[in-house]
Design an enzyme around this catalytic site. Structure first.
Site, PDB file in Angstrom:
ATOM      1  N   ASP A 436       0.791  -1.091   0.121  1.00 61.05           N
ATOM      2  CA  ASP A 436       0.079  -0.059  -0.131  1.00 61.05           C
ATOM      3  C   ASP A 436       0.856   1.334  -0.205  1.00 61.05           C
ATOM      4  O   ASP A 436       2.080   1.194   0.345  1.00 61.05           O
ATOM      5  CB  ASP A 436      -0.600   0.193   1.233  1.00 61.05           C
ATOM      6  N   GLU A 439       2.973   6.876  -2.678  1.00 64.69           N
ATOM      7  CA  GLU A 439       2.398   7.831  -3.676  1.00 64.69           C
ATOM      8  C   GLU A 439       3.057   9.043  -3.091  1.00 64.69           C
ATOM      9  O   GLU A 439       3.712  10.034  -4.245  1.00 64.69           O
ATOM     10  CB  GLU A 439       1.078   7.898  -3.806  1.00 64.69           C
ATOM     11  N   ASP A 504      -8.795   3.795  -2.947  1.00 69.38           N
ATOM     12  CA  ASP A 504      -9.723   4.193  -2.191  1.00 69.38           C
ATOM     13  C   ASP A 504     -10.852   4.775  -2.975  1.00 69.38           C
ATOM     14  O   ASP A 504     -11.006   5.746  -3.369  1.00 69.38           O
ATOM     15  CB  ASP A 504      -9.376   5.046  -1.258  1.00 69.38           C
TER      16      ASP A 504
END
Length: 767
Positions: A436, A439, A504
């Site tokens: 995860d 970014e 998400d």
């Protein structure tokens, strides 16, 4: 980045220098390249060559159908890393030639050529099929140059470049009706014409212009693609400033891109993934249902067992159980240590879980950050494993985890330590990793261990080295074809490290459509495998949203139930409704259908990998490029090459979709519809528009199959849909080994039945 104020005026605060002439054309010694010297005004006398900037354009034949174009202002500027890894499987050879005629100077690279106009004052570079059958795009007047920001009033000011930024740009022409697609996982309109796009990895959710996966590649409906060879932030004006051009701009003194031509969009993707790499093979078990704890929920071993026992009791097979963030101690993310208050015996817990038969594999959540509350932070900081600021401090932030640092993968020792953390998880029984985040990588006031890298280029590139590190660790432990990630951040080349999921999204029909658009765009960048949070991540899905999303999510290549602050086991969604269309019954049906489709899916997965294609969700334009409508379809997709899927976005079950030319058979009813044309249908929760393409030999598992991994050649059902001689289906086993081909002969009989075992069932569904 805007350069003009309308068609006539320059934009305020910037100075734009355009290449106006092609003053000289120099053939390089290799015989495969031309170098163009391009002054920024017309040179009509010797005096015009003074006090005049130039731009150099280098055009090279790379391999068949591929040309590179590099634009440079000042060649003395350091070319800092990191650089994308190109040709990971080796560079193919290709023929090249240079010719001069009254039409100009032409460089040919197999099927594609570039022709420079013979008049030096007519700036005109045309890219076209070598056989003359197709014009692709062009660089015309005022389409190449560089920009100073702010506007220098005198060239003397440029002695000190610390006060100025320089950008290089190109503007390739857009033809009438041309559409542009790709650029990573973009959640807005499928056709990018009219959009301003910034390629900068960001954690912005699916309902924004930002993207987790920014890929500097776009595909044109005119059967060419353009790959921009830099991990730096790129700004594109896709028919949004000059409406007839795609402008690409980057900060710095040089810009390089590859123009890729093919007779079909599939051929373009094959050549693009020859440049940047193709997906690795993923294990068959990974195609089954993944069940997550969800994000901020409270859980322990008892909770996990209750979920899996509940799924088994409801006849829903779970192949992978995923522990999200709170397997770790709060404020310690991510030190790779199970929270002892909730999981005192992680190795024993995982062994009990997998030996019970309730799930085959276990996945855990990770990220490349480290909260300072963990004792591991102090160790990592002391050893230099974390990114630093320019003054020597550890770079830290309170966004996400208090005082967290960022693992510096440019430090080989830090990478080895990170891999050792992965190995400790593998020792505990973990088989897959969710990578995860990755970014929001800082670009200002940072000093990477590797001093040769440019911080601005690390923001997007970080996702590549992060995912590569974990993927290769999985391969080393479990084997080349048994590695699988669940990655969020990506860029060019990350398709080599499957798989990626959509990030998400909210628990709404609109977010489901956003996610689909993102998956379609990413698939057109060479990503073969993709998933989505079934039910939506944010919020509490209503039963109808959950059930519609289940049908969609079980027909993507990989399927995961995951949420934010609520569980996604079906009985919690509708208070354990016992009706025939309950969440539980709906999930059981679609999970079983995917299990039955595995012989088809796993064979199609091999084809997708070999071609650099998406398995699912596959944009309709890849299969039907000659149908203009296919380039605009973003509410439906192909699952492999033979099945058309149209998710339902309305509570009422109403859905409108498009069937291309040919005979299409409803998978559930056998009803045949003839395309091309738009259709409207209404569906309950146990069906959706799932249509089989004509001339399909569909191999499926037997009725009642619930597993994902089984013998894909035993007791199978073979369905024939409007088949003619030559129709075929490749057979693979659950390890991905090729086992032969079923093919239809002139008498419409199946050749190769001897490859099947047990009691295969062959039936003509339509024909």
């Amino acid at each position: 980045m805007r350069l003009r104020n309308g068609m006539w005026l320059p934009i305020e605060g910037k100075r734009v220098e355009y290449a106006e002439d092609v003053y000289t054309i120099t053939e390089q010694p290799s015989g495969r390249a031309l170098s163009l010297l391009c002054p920024t005004k017309h040179v009509r006398s010797r005096g015009d060559t003074l006090n005049l900037p130039t731009v150099t354009i280098d055009i090279e034949a790379v391999f068949d159908g591929v040309l590179s174009v590099e634009v440079t202002h000042w060649s003395g500027a350091v070319s800092r890393g990191p650089h994308f890894e190109l040709f990971p499987e080796g560079k193919p050879q290709g023929d090249a030639s240079i010719s001069v005629s009254d039409k100009g100077t032409t460089l040919t690279s197999g099927s594609v050529s570039a022709t420079i106009h013979p008049d030096q004052h007519n700036f005109d570079i045309r890219f076209h099929a070598t056989d003359g059958s197709k014009q692709l795009t062009s660089l015309l007047n005022r389409s190449v140059g560089f920009v100073y920001s702010p506007f220098p009033s005198s060239p003397v000011q440029l002695d000190d470049m610390r006060q100025f930024k320089t950008y290089i740009f190109t503007q390739t022409t857009l033809s009438v009706g041309e559409t542009v697609h790709g650029l990573g996982e973009r959640f807005g309109a499928f056709n990018k014409v009219g959009q301003s796009v910034i390629l900068r990895n960001n954690d912005g959710g699916t309902s924004s212009e930002q993207a987790y996966k920014n890929v500097p590649f776009w595909l044109s409906s005119r059967n060419y693609g353009l790959y921009i060879d830099t991990p730096d932030e790129i700004e594109l004006e896709v028919g949004s400033e000059r409406l007839c051009r795609v402008q690409t701009s980057v900060k710095g003194q040089r810009l390089k891109w590859y123009l890729i031509y093919g007779t079909s969009p599939k051929e373009v993707l094959y050549k693009y993934t020859t440049l940047t790499g193709r997906a690795g093979r993923v294990p068959s078990w990974s195609f089954g249902l993944w069940l997550s704890t969800s994000f901020t929920t409270s859980y322990d071993e008892k909770t996990v067992n209750s979920f899996l026992e509940g799924m088994a009791a409801r006849d829903i097979s779970v192949e992978v159980f995923h522990y999200d963030c709170f397997w770790l101690k709060a404020f310690h993310w991510c030190d790779f240590l199970f929270d002892p208050d909730f999981f005192p015996d992680p190795k024993g817990m995982i062994a009990r879980l997998t030996s019970s038969g309730l799930t085959k594999k276990v996945c855990v959540w990770t990220n490349p950050y480290l909260g300072q509350a963990s004792p591991v932070f102090t160790m990592a900081a002391e050893k230099g494993y974390l990114l630093k600021r320019q003054n020597g401090d550890i770079w830290q932030t309170d966004l996400w985890q208090a005082g967290m640092g960022l693992v510096d993968f440019t430090n080989p020792e830090a990478t080895r330590w990170f891999v050792s953390c992965m190995e400790s998880l593998f020792d505990a029984g973990v088989s897959a990793i969710k990578t995860d985040f990755g970014e929001r990588i800082p670009v200002d006031d940072v000093a990477w261990f590797d001093k040769t890298v440019d911080p601005s280029r690390m923001r997007n590139y970080y996702s590549f080295i992060y995912n590569k590190t974990v993927y290769e660790a999985l391969q080393k432990r479990y084997g080349k074809s048994e590695a699988v990630l669940f990655a969020r951040a990506s860029t060019a080349g990350c398709q080599r490290f499957p798989l990626q999921w959509g990030g998400d999204c909210e628990s709404t029909a609109e977010a489901m459509a956003e996610s689909l658009r993102g998956g379609l765009s990413l698939g057109l960048c060479g990503f073969s495998f993709w998933s989505v949070d079934i039910g939506g991540f944010e919020g509490y899905p209503s039963p109808w949203i959950y059930k519609r999303w289940v049908a969609f999510g079980l027909l993507t290549s990989h399927s995961r139930l995951h949420g934010s602050n609520s569980y996604r086991v079906p009985w919690t969604i509708d208070n354990d409704d016992q009706g025939d269309h309950s969440c539980t019954k709906t999930l059981a049906r679609w999970t079983a259908l995917k299990a039955r489709l595995m012989p088809y899916l796993y064979a199609q997965a091999a084809e997708a990998i070999a071609g650099g294609l998406p398995l699912s969700v596959r944009a309709m334009c890849l299969e039907f490029p000659e149908d203009p409508t296919s380039w605009y379809l973003d509410r439906q997709f192909m699952l492999g090459s033979r099945l058309l899927v149209a998710p339902v976005f309305e509570e009422s079950g109403e859905v409108e979709f498009y069937l291309p030319r040919g005979n299409w058979t409803n998978f559930f009813t056998g009803e045949v519809r003839v395309g091309p044309g738009w259709r409207k249908e209404t569906h309950n929760f146990d069906t959706l528009p799932l249509y089989v393409r004509e001339n399909t030999v569909l191999v499926m598992g037997k009725e009642g199959e619930r597993r994902t991994v089984y013998d894909y050649l035993e007791d199978v059902e073979v369905r024939l849909y409007h088949t003619t001689a030559g129709a075929k289906a490749e057979l693979v086993d659950s390890e991905g080994n090729e086992r032969g081909t079923l093919q239809i002969d002139e008498d419409n009989l199946v050749i190769g039945k001897e490859l099947l075992c047990g009691n295969p069932k062959i039936q003509v569904i339509s024909g």
